[in-house]
Structure formats: structure tokens, C-alpha cells
Design an enzyme around this catalytic site. Structure first.
Site, PDB file in Angstrom:
ATOM      1  N   TYR A 150      -3.733  -0.095   9.833  1.00 25.61           N
ATOM      2  CA  TYR A 150      -3.486  -0.470   8.431  1.00 25.61           C
ATOM      3  C   TYR A 150      -2.050  -0.130   8.037  1.00 25.61           C
ATOM      4  O   TYR A 150      -1.351  -0.940   7.408  1.00 25.61           O
ATOM      5  CB  TYR A 150      -4.501   0.279   7.567  1.00 25.61           C
ATOM      6  CG  TYR A 150      -4.519  -0.082   6.100  1.00 25.61           C
ATOM      7  CD1 TYR A 150      -5.152  -1.240   5.658  1.00 25.61           C
ATOM      8  CD2 TYR A 150      -3.936   0.751   5.142  1.00 25.61           C
ATOM      9  CE1 TYR A 150      -5.203  -1.558   4.305  1.00 25.61           C
ATOM     10  CE2 TYR A 150      -3.981   0.452   3.790  1.00 25.61           C
ATOM     11  CZ  TYR A 150      -4.624  -0.716   3.378  1.00 25.61           C
ATOM     12  OH  TYR A 150      -4.664  -1.019   2.038  1.00 25.61           O
ATOM     13  N   SER A 172       0.845  -1.202   0.000  1.00 25.53           N
ATOM     14  CA  SER A 172       0.000   0.000   0.000  1.00 25.53           C
ATOM     15  C   SER A 172       0.876   1.246   0.000  1.00 25.53           C
ATOM     16  O   SER A 172       2.073   1.172   0.303  1.00 25.53           O
ATOM     17  CB  SER A 172      -0.848  -0.021   1.276  1.00 25.53           C
ATOM     18  OG  SER A 172      -1.460   1.216   1.540  1.00 25.53           O
TER      19      SER A 172
HETATM   20  P1  NAP Z   1     -11.660  -5.223  -1.075  1.00 23.32           P
HETATM   21  O1  NAP Z   1     -12.450  -4.647  -2.188  1.00 23.32           O
HETATM   22  O2  NAP Z   1     -12.120  -4.943   0.304  1.00 23.32           O
HETATM   23  O3  NAP Z   1     -11.389  -6.803  -1.263  1.00 23.32           O
HETATM   24  C1  NAP Z   1     -10.657  -7.539  -0.319  1.00 23.32           C
HETATM   25  C2  NAP Z   1     -11.191  -8.953  -0.291  1.00 23.32           C
HETATM   26  O4  NAP Z   1     -10.571  -9.700   0.783  1.00 23.32           O
HETATM   27  C3  NAP Z   1     -12.691  -9.002  -0.031  1.00 23.32           C
HETATM   28  O5  NAP Z   1     -13.295  -9.966  -0.844  1.00 23.32           O
HETATM   29  C4  NAP Z   1     -12.734  -9.384   1.432  1.00 23.32           C
HETATM   30  O6  NAP Z   1     -13.956  -9.925   1.846  1.00 23.32           O
HETATM   31  C5  NAP Z   1     -11.592 -10.374   1.495  1.00 23.32           C
HETATM   32  N1  NAP Z   1     -11.194 -10.670   2.869  1.00 23.32           N
HETATM   33  C6  NAP Z   1     -11.179  -9.836   3.944  1.00 23.32           C
HETATM   34  N2  NAP Z   1     -10.778 -10.501   5.043  1.00 23.32           N
HETATM   35  C7  NAP Z   1     -10.519 -11.769   4.655  1.00 23.32           C
HETATM   36  C8  NAP Z   1     -10.096 -12.950   5.347  1.00 23.32           C
HETATM   37  N3  NAP Z   1      -9.820 -12.923   6.652  1.00 23.32           N
HETATM   38  N4  NAP Z   1      -9.953 -14.092   4.643  1.00 23.32           N
HETATM   39  C9  NAP Z   1     -10.231 -14.129   3.320  1.00 23.32           C
HETATM   40  N5  NAP Z   1     -10.640 -13.057   2.615  1.00 23.32           N
HETATM   41  C10 NAP Z   1     -10.797 -11.887   3.286  1.00 23.32           C
HETATM   42  O7  NAP Z   1     -10.220  -4.682  -1.209  1.00 23.32           O
HETATM   43  P2  NAP Z   1      -9.425  -4.126  -2.466  1.00 23.32           P
HETATM   44  O8  NAP Z   1      -9.559  -2.654  -2.443  1.00 23.32           O
HETATM   45  O9  NAP Z   1      -9.680  -4.892  -3.707  1.00 23.32           O
HETATM   46  O10 NAP Z   1      -7.987  -4.455  -1.894  1.00 23.32           O
HETATM   47  C11 NAP Z   1      -7.315  -5.664  -2.090  1.00 23.32           C
HETATM   48  C12 NAP Z   1      -5.963  -5.527  -1.409  1.00 23.32           C
HETATM   49  O11 NAP Z   1      -5.300  -4.380  -1.920  1.00 23.32           O
HETATM   50  C13 NAP Z   1      -6.042  -5.328   0.096  1.00 23.32           C
HETATM   51  O12 NAP Z   1      -4.958  -5.978   0.711  1.00 23.32           O
HETATM   52  C14 NAP Z   1      -5.910  -3.832   0.250  1.00 23.32           C
HETATM   53  O13 NAP Z   1      -5.416  -3.458   1.496  1.00 23.32           O
HETATM   54  C15 NAP Z   1      -4.944  -3.520  -0.848  1.00 23.32           C
HETATM   55  N6  NAP Z   1      -4.929  -2.156  -1.338  1.00 23.32           N
HETATM   56  C16 NAP Z   1      -6.059  -1.545  -1.775  1.00 23.32           C
HETATM   57  C17 NAP Z   1      -5.966  -0.262  -2.294  1.00 23.32           C
HETATM   58  C18 NAP Z   1      -7.152   0.496  -2.810  1.00 23.32           C
HETATM   59  O14 NAP Z   1      -7.020   1.693  -3.054  1.00 23.32           O
HETATM   60  N7  NAP Z   1      -8.298  -0.108  -3.001  1.00 23.32           N
HETATM   61  C19 NAP Z   1      -4.752   0.372  -2.349  1.00 23.32           C
HETATM   62  C20 NAP Z   1      -3.627  -0.287  -1.866  1.00 23.32           C
HETATM   63  C21 NAP Z   1      -3.727  -1.558  -1.380  1.00 23.32           C
HETATM   64  P3  NAP Z   1     -15.029  -8.864   2.478  1.00 23.32           P
HETATM   65  O15 NAP Z   1     -15.516  -8.047   1.333  1.00 23.32           O
HETATM   66  O16 NAP Z   1     -16.060  -9.659   3.124  1.00 23.32           O
HETATM   67  O17 NAP Z   1     -14.238  -8.041   3.487  1.00 23.32           O
HETATM   68  C1  GCO Z   2      -7.025   5.147   3.071  1.00 27.73           C
HETATM   69  C2  GCO Z   2      -7.049   4.149   1.987  1.00 27.73           C
HETATM   70  C3  GCO Z   2      -5.738   3.528   1.712  1.00 27.73           C
HETATM   71  C4  GCO Z   2      -5.689   2.636   0.571  1.00 27.73           C
HETATM   72  C5  GCO Z   2      -4.494   2.165  -0.010  1.00 27.73           C
HETATM   73  C6  GCO Z   2      -3.540   3.195  -0.492  1.00 27.73           C
HETATM   74  O1  GCO Z   2      -7.972   5.207   3.830  1.00 27.73           O
HETATM   75  O2  GCO Z   2      -6.065   5.937   3.111  1.00 27.73           O
HETATM   76  O3  GCO Z   2      -8.047   3.216   2.128  1.00 27.73           O
HETATM   77  O4  GCO Z   2      -4.962   3.292   2.763  1.00 27.73           O
HETATM   78  O5  GCO Z   2      -6.798   2.029   0.162  1.00 27.73           O
HETATM   79  O6  GCO Z   2      -3.941   1.098   0.653  1.00 27.73           O
HETATM   80  O7  GCO Z   2      -2.449   2.629  -1.093  1.00 27.73           O
END
Ligand code: NAP
Ligand code: GCO
Length: 266
Positions: A160, A147
Site C-alpha cells: 500500500y 494517503s
Molecule cells: P473503501 O471503504 O474500501 O472503498 C473503496 C471502494 O473502491 C470500494 O467500494 C471498493 O469495492 C472499490 N474498489 C476496490 N477495488 C476496485 C476496483 N478494482 N475497481 C473498482 N472499484 C474498486 O475505502 P475508503 O476507506 O473509502 O478509501 C477510499 C480511498 O481512500 C482509497 O484509495 C483508500 O486507499 C484511500 N484512503 C483511505 C483512508 C482511510 O483512512 N479510510 C485514508 C487514506 C486514503 P470493495 O468494497 O468491493 O473493495
Molecule cells: C493502515 C491504514 C492506512 C490508511 C490510510 C492512511 O493500515 O495504516 O489502513 O494506511 O487507511 O491510507 O492515510
């Protein structure tokens, strides 16, 4: 090896955790397009069913499992099922993650621990469950979804940021400890990506204006937009393929330049 073969994942088994939608689903789509056999898990039956329907619609054959990645026994059982259904895992993407946005002084220790459990302890649990088979096979790829918060802090995301900062170091340690076994462990650090996780930060205001956080992110991103899950496809295929065989312990930030930029002067 010809360049196109370097990026081919034909014959590889790729496990993407929490990949029913969002970033995980897009990465799985890309790995499948590059030739990998996809397996995924999600935390509950409802999420899994939604994922299975989405892969079917996309024409991607998959095996899906209900598995909470924080539960070591469940992870072990899932590895057994994956090996039975698809073969030993060649590529692991630790994608499942959660966030809780609460000011630190108001956050309970239980909530803090839960975020660390899913975002940091689980990648440890899932990685250790596949590394022995990777060693046996002669190599493997682990991609940890990090992240901006692996590098930066901001209000309300202490747990986080602690977890994703830790995940960056777990990535470097897995690379250090198992690099000699031809295992490459790298991270992808997505910038701000349009997924359900960030939907509350992009909600339109009652007056129709953009959310202040949405405006802030666009101003802070040199590319002047949010990322989409598709922006992560190329980097994921690169880190899953032979093209990155000498890249180890690296975090590839896919952030439209956020980390390079101090921000606009007022
Ligand atoms: P998301 O839409 O919330 O999807 C995450 C998935 O993981 C969901 O299906 C969630 O289920 C599942 N999950 C949560 N807890 C779990 C567990 N204990 N066991 C198995 N599955 C579980 O997230 P996303 O935005 O696609 O993010 C995916 C990854 O990228 C995460 O690690 C997030 O921190 C990271 N990330 C996201 C962003 C962003 O801007 N979106 C940026 C940087 C990094 P539920 O829906 O039921 O929770
Ligand atoms: C926030 C965001 C983030 C990201 C992501 C950024 O509240 O600042 O949810 O932390 O989703 O991981 O890289």
C-alpha cells in the site's frame, strides 16, 4: 470571478471511482452539492446497487457503472458510456483502492502486485482514458486519493505504501505533462478516516476497551480524533473547482496534523 462562482461546479461532469460508500461517496456528495453531475463506478453489481440506493436516498441523480478500474478495456468502455449518458469528464477522482495488511516477508508477490494494480496502475489507466477529452474541452481536474502512506511507512503495509507513494509521483507527473493543457492534477492525502477500510483498526476489544491502534492514532493526531469522510468534502470541492486553477501537482494532506507531529513523548 466572484468568490462563490470560483467554487461552483455547475455544468461539470465528475467521475468518482469506487464511490458506493466511504470516502468516494462523501466526495461525490460534495461535488454534487457544488453543482456537478456525478458518475461513479464500482467493482461489482452488489457494490453498485448499494451505491445507487445511497445516492437515491441522498437525492443525488447519478449514473453508475460496474467497472474494474484495473481493466483497461472495461475502463475504455465505461468512458464511452459516461460520454453517452452525461458528457465528457471534467473532473476525475481516482478514489477506488484496496489495502492488504500483511508483514512484508509473509506477503505473496501476487498480493503485492494486486495492491499496486488497484492503487497505482488503475489511476494511470483511468487518467489516461479521460485526459484526451479534457484536452479537447480545454481543461480538466484530476484528484488522486493518496494517503499518509504516500509519506510514511508502518508495519504490514509495504504494498500500500509503495502504491500510494507512487501515486503521489504519478500526480506530480500528470501535472507536469498536461499542465500546459489547463489540466490540474492534485492529490488528497487523507489521514486516518472512519470507513470500512479502517474498521478492523477501530474494533472494540473483548474487554470493551478501544483497539490499541485506535488509541495510537488518536495520540498521534494533533486534532485527537479520527477523520470522517465529510472532512474531505471541502478539500475535494476546492481541488475540483476554479478556485484551485493555479494549484498543480500538490498533495493536500487532510490529516488533523499527523504529518506535522512527531508524537507524544512517553
Ligand atoms: P473503501 O471503504 O474500501 O472503498 C473503496 C471502494 O473502491 C470500494 O467500494 C471498493 O469495492 C472499490 N474498489 C476496490 N477495488 C476496485 C476496483 N478494482 N475497481 C473498482 N472499484 C474498486 O475505502 P475508503 O476507506 O473509502 O478509501 C477510499 C480511498 O481512500 C482509497 O484509495 C483508500 O486507499 C484511500 N484512503 C483511505 C483512508 C482511510 O483512512 N479510510 C485514508 C487514506 C486514503 P470493495 O468494497 O468491493 O473493495
Ligand atoms: C493502515 C491504514 C492506512 C490508511 C490510510 C492512511 O493500515 O495504516 O489502513 O494506511 O487507511 O491510507 O492515510
Amino acid at each position: 470571478m466572484a468568490l462563490k462562482d470560483m467554487f461552483s461546479l455547475t455544468g461539470k461532469v465528475a467521475w468518482v471511482t469506487g464511490a458506493s460508500y466511504g470516502i468516494g461517496f462523501a466526495i461525490a456528495e460534495a461535488l454534487a452539492e457544488a453543482g456537478a453531475k456525478i458518475v461513479f463506478n464500482d467493482i461489482g453489481q452488489a457494490q453498485l446497487d448499494k451505491g445507487l440506493a445511497a445516492y437515491k436516498e441522498a437525492g443525488i441523480p447519478v449514473h453508475g457503472y460496474v467497472c474494474d478500474v484495473t481493466d483497461e478495456q472495461a475502463v475504455r468502455e465505461t468512458v464511452g458510456k459516461i460520454e453517452r449518458d452525461a458528457g465528457a469528464v471534467d473532473i476525475l477522482v481516482n478514489n477506488a483502492g484496496i489495502i492488504k495488511r500483511v508483514p512484508m516477508t509473509e506477503m505473496s508477490a501476487a498480493d503485492f502486485r494486486q495492491v499496486i494494480d488497484v492503487d497505482l496502475n488503475a489511476p494511470f489507466i483511468v487518467s489516461k482514458s479521460v485526459v484526451p477529452a479534457m484536452i479537447k474541452k480545454g481543461g480538466g481536474k484530476i484528484i488522486n486519493i493518496c494517503s499518509m502512506m504516500s509519506e510514511l511507512g508502518r508495519e504490514t503495509v509495504s504494498a500500500y505504501a509503495a502504491a500510494k507513494g507512487g501515486l503521489k509521483m504519478l500526480t506530480k507527473n500528470i501535472a507536469s505533462e498536461y499542465g500546459a493543457f489547463n489540466i490540474q492534477c492534485n492529490g488528497i492525502g487523507p489521514g486516518y478516516i472512519e470507513t470500512p477500510q479502517t474498521a478492523p483498526l477501530r474494533e472494540r476489544q473483548p474487554d470493551g476497551n478501544r483497539h490499541p491502534f485506535d488509541q495510537f492514532i488518536i495520540a498521534k493526531t494533533p486534532s485527537a480524533r479520527w477523520g470522517t469522510p465529510d472532512d474531505l468534502k471541502g478539500p475535494a470541492v476546492f481541488l475540483a473547482s476554479s478556485a484551485s486553477d493555479f494549484v498543480n501537482g500538490h498533495i493536500l494532506y487532510v490529516d488533523g496534523g499527523i504529518l506535522a507531529y512527531i508524537g507524544k513523548q512517553p
